[in-house]
Each structure stands twice: as C-alpha cells, then as structure tokens.
Design a protein around this motif. Structure first.
Motif, mmCIF file in Angstrom:
data_model
loop_
_atom_site.group_PDB
_atom_site.id
_atom_site.type_symbol
_atom_site.label_atom_id
_atom_site.label_comp_id
_atom_site.label_asym_id
_atom_site.label_seq_id
_atom_site.Cartn_x
_atom_site.Cartn_y
_atom_site.Cartn_z
ATOM 1 N N TRP A 159 0.840 -1.213 0.000
ATOM 2 C CA TRP A 159 0.000 0.000 0.000
ATOM 3 C C TRP A 159 0.867 1.252 0.000
ATOM 4 C CZ3 TRP A 159 -3.259 2.128 4.664
ATOM 5 C CH2 TRP A 159 -3.963 3.273 4.229
ATOM 6 N N CYS A 160 0.714 2.026 -1.062
ATOM 7 C CA CYS A 160 1.375 3.326 -1.149
ATOM 8 C C CYS A 160 0.267 4.370 -1.066
ATOM 9 C CB CYS A 160 2.119 3.430 -2.478
ATOM 10 S SG CYS A 160 2.675 5.090 -2.884
ATOM 11 N N THR A 161 0.366 5.296 -0.108
ATOM 12 C CA THR A 161 -0.719 6.253 0.112
ATOM 13 C C THR A 161 -0.659 7.452 -0.843
ATOM 14 O OG1 THR A 161 0.519 7.551 1.720
ATOM 15 C CG2 THR A 161 -0.765 5.702 2.588
ATOM 16 N N ALA A 162 0.384 7.535 -1.669
ATOM 17 C CA ALA A 162 0.545 8.725 -2.528
ATOM 18 C C ALA A 162 -0.588 8.846 -3.532
ATOM 19 C CB ALA A 162 1.870 8.648 -3.277
ATOM 20 N N ASP A 163 -0.903 10.065 -3.896
ATOM 21 C CA ASP A 163 -1.865 10.306 -4.963
ATOM 22 C C ASP A 163 -1.165 10.046 -6.302
ATOM 23 O OD1 ASP A 163 -4.662 12.149 -5.231
ATOM 24 O OD2 ASP A 163 -3.417 11.983 -7.035
ATOM 25 N N ILE A 164 -1.897 9.449 -7.224
ATOM 26 C CA ILE A 164 -1.305 9.130 -8.530
ATOM 27 C C ILE A 164 -0.908 10.405 -9.274
ATOM 28 C CG2 ILE A 164 -1.828 8.101 -10.802
ATOM 29 C CD1 ILE A 164 -3.346 5.904 -9.328
ATOM 30 N N GLY A 165 -1.483 11.534 -8.895
ATOM 31 C CA GLY A 165 -1.143 12.813 -9.514
ATOM 32 C C GLY A 165 0.294 13.264 -9.272
ATOM 33 N N TRP A 166 1.007 12.598 -8.354
ATOM 34 C CA TRP A 166 2.420 12.907 -8.135
ATOM 35 C C TRP A 166 3.252 11.746 -8.670
ATOM 36 C CZ3 TRP A 166 2.474 17.784 -6.923
ATOM 37 C CH2 TRP A 166 1.473 18.318 -6.101
ATOM 38 N N ILE A 167 4.557 11.972 -8.819
ATOM 39 C CA ILE A 167 5.406 10.912 -9.403
ATOM 40 C C ILE A 167 5.368 9.642 -8.558
ATOM 41 C CG2 ILE A 167 7.562 11.640 -8.269
ATOM 42 C CD1 ILE A 167 7.282 10.259 -11.858
ATOM 43 N N THR A 168 5.247 9.766 -7.232
ATOM 44 C CA THR A 168 5.242 8.561 -6.397
ATOM 45 C C THR A 168 4.070 7.654 -6.784
ATOM 46 O OG1 THR A 168 6.271 9.817 -4.635
ATOM 47 C CG2 THR A 168 5.299 7.710 -4.020
ATOM 48 N N GLY A 169 2.947 8.273 -7.111
ATOM 49 C CA GLY A 169 1.802 7.487 -7.544
ATOM 50 C C GLY A 169 2.032 6.842 -8.909
ATOM 51 N N HIS A 170 2.681 7.559 -9.812
ATOM 52 C CA HIS A 170 2.972 6.985 -11.138
ATOM 53 C C HIS A 170 3.857 5.736 -10.983
ATOM 54 C CE1 HIS A 170 1.575 10.817 -12.734
ATOM 55 N NE2 HIS A 170 1.848 10.471 -13.972
ATOM 56 N N SER A 171 4.991 5.929 -10.270
ATOM 57 C CA SER A 171 5.989 4.855 -10.229
ATOM 58 C C SER A 171 5.647 3.769 -9.218
ATOM 59 C CB SER A 171 7.372 5.426 -9.875
ATOM 60 O OG SER A 171 7.771 6.373 -10.836
ATOM 61 N N TYR A 172 4.999 4.164 -8.090
ATOM 62 C CA TYR A 172 4.834 3.179 -7.021
ATOM 63 C C TYR A 172 3.392 2.933 -6.587
ATOM 64 C CZ TYR A 172 9.840 3.623 -7.173
ATOM 65 O OH TYR A 172 11.141 3.641 -7.625
ATOM 66 N N VAL A 173 2.408 3.474 -7.334
ATOM 67 C CA VAL A 173 1.049 2.939 -7.194
ATOM 68 C C VAL A 173 0.749 2.137 -8.460
ATOM 69 C CG1 VAL A 173 -1.427 3.428 -6.972
ATOM 70 C CG2 VAL A 173 0.225 4.820 -5.711
ATOM 71 N N VAL A 174 1.231 2.637 -9.600
ATOM 72 C CA VAL A 174 0.841 2.013 -10.862
ATOM 73 C C VAL A 174 1.976 1.190 -11.504
ATOM 74 C CG1 VAL A 174 -0.164 2.406 -13.150
ATOM 75 C CG2 VAL A 174 -0.894 3.803 -11.218
ATOM 76 N N TYR A 175 2.945 1.849 -12.134
ATOM 77 C CA TYR A 175 3.843 1.100 -13.016
ATOM 78 C C TYR A 175 4.751 0.091 -12.306
ATOM 79 C CZ TYR A 175 2.222 4.015 -16.855
ATOM 80 O OH TYR A 175 1.441 4.620 -17.804
ATOM 81 N N GLY A 176 5.440 0.509 -11.239
ATOM 82 C CA GLY A 176 6.377 -0.412 -10.569
ATOM 83 C C GLY A 176 5.660 -1.646 -10.023
ATOM 84 N N PRO A 177 4.614 -1.455 -9.191
ATOM 85 C CA PRO A 177 3.898 -2.617 -8.646
ATOM 86 C C PRO A 177 3.279 -3.485 -9.743
ATOM 87 C CG PRO A 177 3.283 -0.609 -7.468
ATOM 88 C CD PRO A 177 4.163 -0.192 -8.597
ATOM 89 N N MET A 178 2.660 -2.861 -10.753
ATOM 90 C CA MET A 178 1.967 -3.664 -11.763
ATOM 91 C C MET A 178 2.946 -4.439 -12.633
ATOM 92 S SD MET A 178 -1.419 -1.591 -12.762
ATOM 93 C CE MET A 178 -2.017 -3.089 -13.551
ATOM 94 N N ALA A 179 4.123 -3.873 -12.888
ATOM 95 C CA ALA A 179 5.116 -4.617 -13.660
ATOM 96 C C ALA A 179 5.562 -5.855 -12.883
ATOM 97 C CB ALA A 179 6.308 -3.728 -13.983
ATOM 98 N N GLU A 187 12.045 13.826 -11.534
ATOM 99 C CA GLU A 187 13.013 13.728 -12.625
ATOM 100 C C GLU A 187 13.756 12.394 -12.649
ATOM 101 O OE1 GLU A 187 12.610 16.151 -10.447
ATOM 102 O OE2 GLU A 187 12.976 18.135 -11.313
ATOM 103 N N THR A 188 13.909 11.753 -11.489
ATOM 104 C CA THR A 188 14.726 10.530 -11.458
ATOM 105 C C THR A 188 13.906 9.289 -11.809
ATOM 106 O OG1 THR A 188 14.396 10.028 -9.103
ATOM 107 C CG2 THR A 188 16.215 11.530 -9.654
ATOM 108 N N GLY A 189 12.584 9.415 -11.855
ATOM 109 C CA GLY A 189 11.714 8.314 -12.256
ATOM 110 C C GLY A 189 11.496 7.260 -11.195
ATOM 111 N N GLY A 190 12.501 7.030 -10.369
ATOM 112 C CA GLY A 190 12.406 6.023 -9.307
ATOM 113 C C GLY A 190 13.441 6.325 -8.239
#
Ligand code: 6R9
Length: 700
Positions: free
Chosen positions: A353-373, A468-471
């Motif tokens: 569980w990552c509490t970040a909103d997807i609207g920030w990079i943390t949500g992009h990398s660690y709610v969606v793409y990183g976990p789903m990959a 900027e660092t993506g992860g």
C-alpha cells in the motif's frame, strides 16, 4: 513530561545515534540478503551497466530488438555540454509496451485472477477490487474509446482525476496505444490545470464528477469546466472531455459493499449531490462511451521504441513556470519495476500500500507502473489518513493484511501528533516494511514510525528520489542495509551520487556536505523537458558540467551514509509537494494592492515546511485581514490550496543587496524567529531587518 515519557525521550535520543540492523525475518527471504550482496551488485551495476541492466531487462517482454542488439551497448548518453547536447538513451531500438508488461504478460502467465487493486473508498464501508484480467479488459475497451475519439500515438492526453480505478485504466490505455499521459493532481486549481493542458497541447481531457476527501465533496468537473474555458480563450480548446461518474453511480469492479456506492451506510457519508454540467458535443460520460456496442474488448498494443515518450508530469521550476518532465517507455519501465522489487523487497505474497496520490510521481511509479510490472497486489486509497480519525491507515493495514506500507513524512508527523492509541488499536501484525518519501524524515519521526507503527520489527525504508529521477535513487534495501534514522543510506543500483563543494565545484571525497549531483544516467532518469530541451540542459546540467544536479544538498558521514538535507534552490517542500517560491510570489503580486512579494520556507512540525510570505504594498494601500484573505484566495486559485502560505506579513521594504537581489537567507531567519542574520554587509539598507521583525508580531 511524565517520568515514563522522559524515559522514552532519553531512549529515543540514544537511538538517534543507533544503527538498526535488517530484521532477521526479512533478511532470510530477501532478494538482497546482506550488505555484502548489495555491494557486489552495486559494483557491477556501475562498472558494467550494460551487463547489469541487460540481465534485468531480460525479465521483461520485448517485441523486437534491432539486428546485433545482443552485442551492441544498451546505453548511449552525453552529460558533457562542451561535447554537444545532453541526451540519454537506454535500449534504443528495442520495442516494447509497458501496458503489455503490466497486464497481458501476467494474464498470459496464468496470473489473471490475482487482485491488482483493493480499492478503499473515502468511506470506510466503500470498497471494491479488480483483478489483472478484469483490468486488462477495461484497459483495452478504454484504449478503443480513446482511438474512436481520434487519439493517436504521440498525442498528449490530460488527466485530472481523484484516486479511482478509472485513473489507472486511463493511464494504461494511453500507454497501450502510445499516447502520452499528462496527469494533473486533483488538488490543482483551474488555472494550473489550464496552464498544463495548454503547455502540453492536449485536446482531450479525462476527468471525474467529483470525489470525497473526508467530509468534503470536491467537484472536479466544475474546476475542469473553468480550465476548459481558459483553454478556449488561449486558443487550445479541449475537443473531448471524458467524465467518470464516481460520486453518483456504482463503480465497476467486484463490489464487496452493497453495490450502490452512494446511499449505503447512514452517518458516514454525508448525502450530498455533485451536480455536473455536460456540454453537448464535447463532454461524454465514461460509462456511456465504454458501453457502446462498437467498442471492442481487444486492442493490440502499439509496439513502441524504448525511447518513445511514455508520460509527462509537471514539476515546479525555480523560475516559476512548471516544467513538463518527460519519461520514456523502456528505461522507466525497467527502473520503476526494479526499484519496486528491491527497495520494498517485493514477493508475490505481499500486500502493498502506497498512500501517494497518482497525480504525483510517487503514484505513477509506485502505485501504478512499478507494482503492476511486478504483478503486485496493492491497496489504492481514495481518502485521508485522518478521516474518520487518525487510526484510519492502521485499520486499513489490518483490513487487507498490508505487508508493505509507503507514505510521506508529513503523514507520519500528522499521525504522530495524535495519541498512539490510534495506532495501537490495530494489530499491524502483517507489516514488514514501512517506507517514506517526499522530504527528509526527521529522526524523531523515523523512530516513532519504527517503534510505534512497526512495533520495532519492520525495516524502515527512506527513499530519496525526484519526479526527474523516475524512481528511487538513494535508499536502503530492507534485507541488506543497516539503517540510521534520518538517512536515505546508499545509492540504488546504477546510481552514482557525488557531493560537490558549493563554491568551488570540487568533488568532496569522504565525509562532508555539498550539492548532491549524479555522475552518469540510470535507466529511469528524465529525458527532456517537454517542448523545451534547452531548459532541461540549463536546469539540470549547466551548473556543474558533466553531472545531473538534483537541487538538493546532502551530507556524507564517516560510514558513507548519505543524509539529504533539502533544497538549495528557491524551492520549498510543503507536505511533500515541491513548490517554487517564485510561483507563489507571482500569484501574490497579481493582487492590485501588492507591489512585491517574497516567499520563503519555514520549518513546520507536520508539513515539513510551510510557505511564509512577505508582501510589500503599493503606496496608500493598507494591510488588513481582508487583504490577507484575498491573497490566500488568489494563491488557492492560481496554484492550489496546498500552496497557500501559513503566514503573510507586511513588508514595507525587502532586504536587498545593492544590486537589487532579495536576500532570502535573511527572510528565512526572520520567519524562523532566529536572530542569526549572519553577514549583512551587502544589504543596501540594514534597517529593513528591524522593521520586518517589528511587523512580525502584527501578522494576521
Ligand atoms: C519523489 C518526490 C523531489 C524533492 C527532492 C527532495 C525531496 C524526496 C526525499 C526528499 C529527503 C527523501 N525529497 N524524497 N528529501 N529525503 N527521502 O518526492 O518527487 O515531488 O519531484 O520532489 O523532494 O528535495 O529533490 P518530487
């Protein structure tokens, strides 16, 4: 303080110096089970990045590679401005699709029935879940909806949505057809949304009727309507606006509550309506578009070059104008997935569980793409950590048996201010890894997180990184790294941190403090600023040639641990949201009575930093409560509520150098109520300090 509290306080002070070894239970099953194993892998990752990342890339699906790809280097880059333009290319010519890797790959491997997300609504009674196979079907349908609306590879799609499953569907559908998503956090104002739509030249917007945040109902569509009017005035009209009905109608997914997400349990959700105006010819309901008979469940992924753009995400720039940070398909996919796997020591049986909103990079990398990959099962949360009360997060941890919890220091500090009883009413027996991101975590908060939330049995993972660092770029690994409270510890694989002397630019070897920069690229580094490559080179590579500059300062201790100290440019970090002070200043000076404004950061126990504004009024204008209220409204409208200064004080004059530069260092001292002004010899008028200190007591 009671004697027990005093004892705890002394204990904590001792622990501040302590090194925490990885818990044995985590170490035994870890991907990287010792600090020696980390060092060996790290050494290879920097001495032979081609070998290291080629091996990791082989775990993903690549549709095709150019002839000779097995021998050719996978990395090509230039960080040296004297040799020409800056560029970074990983896996150039290799073709893939991140959506295919995040969905089809798992479904084809027989994992389609795994839950991708447990969605937990704002209302504790409101929940649903969705499997990988179900998500794939929704994504394909929505990709076809996008195509039927004329969206093609390379087109930018603006997304302004709360934490609902349709947001994940929308992102992956864009990725599937090669469209570039540009997500704008749902807390941004109409003006900020419009700026971003216009800058990215988007003609399609995906939004939502509204959403709940605690007891508040936010009407996103009406904000989007205002933004779309601005877009028309600025000559960049939105042609199609797809609208998710979230507040009014049951969602898709396997509902475990009683189906209708609106009525249900009395008392918890205030019965309010969320009126939405739909403009014929432009606005289309998501569920109606998805229900059309000619929309198919099949959609072949677009096979993209690894260096084709995947998404852009705006981040504050020090000149005030936000920058569209651009990430590409291949490197970002490999990096977000690999950091997720190692930093959180992810295993298939985990619930994350990552509490970040997807609207920030943390949500992009660690709610969606990183976990789903990684085919992970995650919790996605719509609500607030403090609603209905400060125990919500820990109740949710118990409800879904969360093993890995990732949040921000600002949330930790907020929850820490409430009674520990809110934490202790839950068992949290499932938790193994508790992580943090967004700003420096102060050792007191680290220790509370470790001792109270983690029952002294979890690994605390403080991940340093940027949009900027993506992860993650500096982070401990849960089974390998002995941690020190407040330190992000060591570089991730492939990342080469360097500290530079701020005056001379010389490399600091061994212990010391300086600018944090990176030598050489890792796969997830941003490739450009959308539409403005010179700004990319200028912002990140011109200060110290040959290095990527983070804008943060850091210390290295005698054991080589890195301690990030925060921004050294004119940025502030409010509750983990990076804001440029210039952007707030330009909003303040929009008021007809304001001549000049200077904003600085001030320490805040919960938010980390808060904005403190000094405003100089035009002659004849008076400073009063009503003016302060008007100024706050402007900042909220231009940027968003989270940017509103906590304090606005009058400044008949600002401390300036003879050349007219505002000395923010002095303003920071005044805001902090410190008398330590340092060298004031370059001030044009030293009397200014006294005036500002006297007026401090009059702030409204
Ligand atoms: C991921 C994210 C980036 C800035 C960064 C730094 C601060 C983030 C941190 C941290 C100390 C950490 N920051 N994580 N500082 N320790 N673990 O937050 O991206 O919104 O772009 O902000 O946040 O100042 O430069 P972004």
């Amino acid at each position: 303080m009671s004697s027990a509290q005093l004892e705890q306080h002394h204990l904590d002070l001792q622990q501040l110096q302590q090194v925490f070894e990885p818990p044995a239970a985590i170490q035994t099953r870890a991907h990287v089970p010792s600090i020696e194993a980390y060092r060996d892998m790290y050494r290879l990752s920097v001495s032979d990045p081609n070998k290291f990342w080629r091996q990791i890339a082989s775990e993903f699906y690549w549709h095709s590679k150019p002839d000779g790809a097995e021998e050719a280097p996978i990395l090509d880059y230039n960080f040296d401005l004297s040799k020409g333009g800056i560029y970074v290319r990983w896996f150039k010519g290799w073709r893939t699709n991140i959506c295919y890797n995040a969905l089809d790959r798992h479904v084809l491997a027989g994992r389609g029935d795994r839950v991708a997300f447990y969605w937990e609504g704002n209302d504790p009674e409101d929940r649903t879940s969705i499997t990988y196979a179900e998500l794939l079907q929704q994504v394909c349908r929505f990709a076809n909806v996008l195509k039927s609306n004329g969206v093609k590879k390379g087109d930018r799609v603006a997304i302004y949505m709360p934490m609902v499953l349709e947001l994940v569907v929308a992102m992956l559908a864009c990725a599937r057809i090669g469209a570039v998503h540009s997500i704008v956090f749902g807390g941004f104002s109409a003006g900020s949304l419009a700026d971003r739509i216009i800058n990215a030249k988007c003609h399609i917007l995906i939004t939502c009727d509204g959403n709940w945040r605690g007891t508040k109902l936010l009407s996103l569509k009406s904000i989007a309507d205002k933004a779309m009017s601005i877009c028309i005035e600025e000559g960049n009209p939105v042609v199609t606006c797809l609208v998710v009905s979230h507040v009014k109608r049951p969602r898709f997914g396997s509902d475990e509550a009683d189906g209708d997400s609106h009525s249900s349990k009395p008392g918890i959700r205030p019965a309010k309506d969320c009126p939405v105006e739909m403009l014929a010819g432009r606005d289309v309901w998501w569920h109606e578009a998805m229900a059309k008979e000619d929309i198919s469940d099949d959609c072949q992924p677009e096979w993209l070059d690894a260096e084709d753009p995947l998404f852009m995400l705006y981040t504050s720039g020090s000149t005030g104008k936000p920058k569209g940070v651009l990430h590409t398909v291949g490197g970002y996919m490999v990096y977000s997935a690999t950091t997720f796997k190692f930093s959180f020591d992810y295993h298939l049986e985990d619930i994350y569980w990552c509490t970040a909103d997807i609207g920030w990079i943390t949500g992009h990398s660690y709610v969606v793409y990183g976990p789903m990959a990684n085919c992970a099962t995650s919790v996605m949360f719509e609500g607030l950590p403090t609603w209905p009360d400060a125990g919500r997060c820990w109740d949710v941890v118990d409800k879904y048996k969360v093993t890995t919890f990732y949040t921000a220091p600002t949330a930790i500090r907020t929850l820490m201010k409430s009674s520990d009883a809110f934490v202790e009413r839950s068992s949290r027996a499932s938790l193994r890894i508790i992580a943090s991101v967004g700003e420096p975590i102060n050792p007191e908060a680290w220790l509370w997180y470790h001792r109270v939330v983690g029952r002294s049995q979890c690994s605390v993972v403080d991940t340093f990184w940027q949009t900027e660092t993506g992860g993650h770029v500096i982070t401990p690994l849960p089974g390998a790294t002995p941690t020190k409270p407040g330190s992000a510890c060591f570089p991730f694989f492939g990342v080469q941190p360097v500290l530079l002397n701020p005056e001379t630019g010389d490399v600091i070897e061994g212990p010391g403090e300086g600018y944090l920069v990176f030598a050489g690229p890792w796969p997830g580094i941003m490739r450009t600023v959308f539409g403005d490559h010179p700004r990319y080179e200028q912002t990140y590579f011109s200060k110290f040639n040959g290095y990527y500059t983070t804008g943060d300062g850091a210390q290295r201790d005698k054991d080589g641990y890195l301690w990030v100290t925060g921004r050294i440019d004119d940025m502030i970090n409010v509750s983990g949201h990076l804001l440029s002070t210039a952007q707030i200043e330009s909003a303040l000076v929009e008021h007809p009575k304001v001549a000049e404004a200077a904003v600085v950061g001030r320490h805040h126990d919960v938010k980390g930093e808060s904005a403190y504004a000094f405003v100089t009024l035009k002659d004849g204008a008076t400073f009063d409560d009503s003016l302060v209220r008007q100024l706050l409204v402007i900042v909220r409208e231009r940027i968003g509520a989270f940017a509103a200064p906590d304090t606005i004080q009058e400044a008949p004059a600002l401390p300036k150098t003879r050349s007219g530069k505002i000395m923010r260092r002095i303003l920071r001292e005044i805001a902090a109520k410190s008398e330590n002004y340092g060298d004031v010899s370059t001030l044009a008028d030293p009397g200014v300090i006294e005036t500002l200190v006297a007026l401090r007591t009059r702030q409204v």
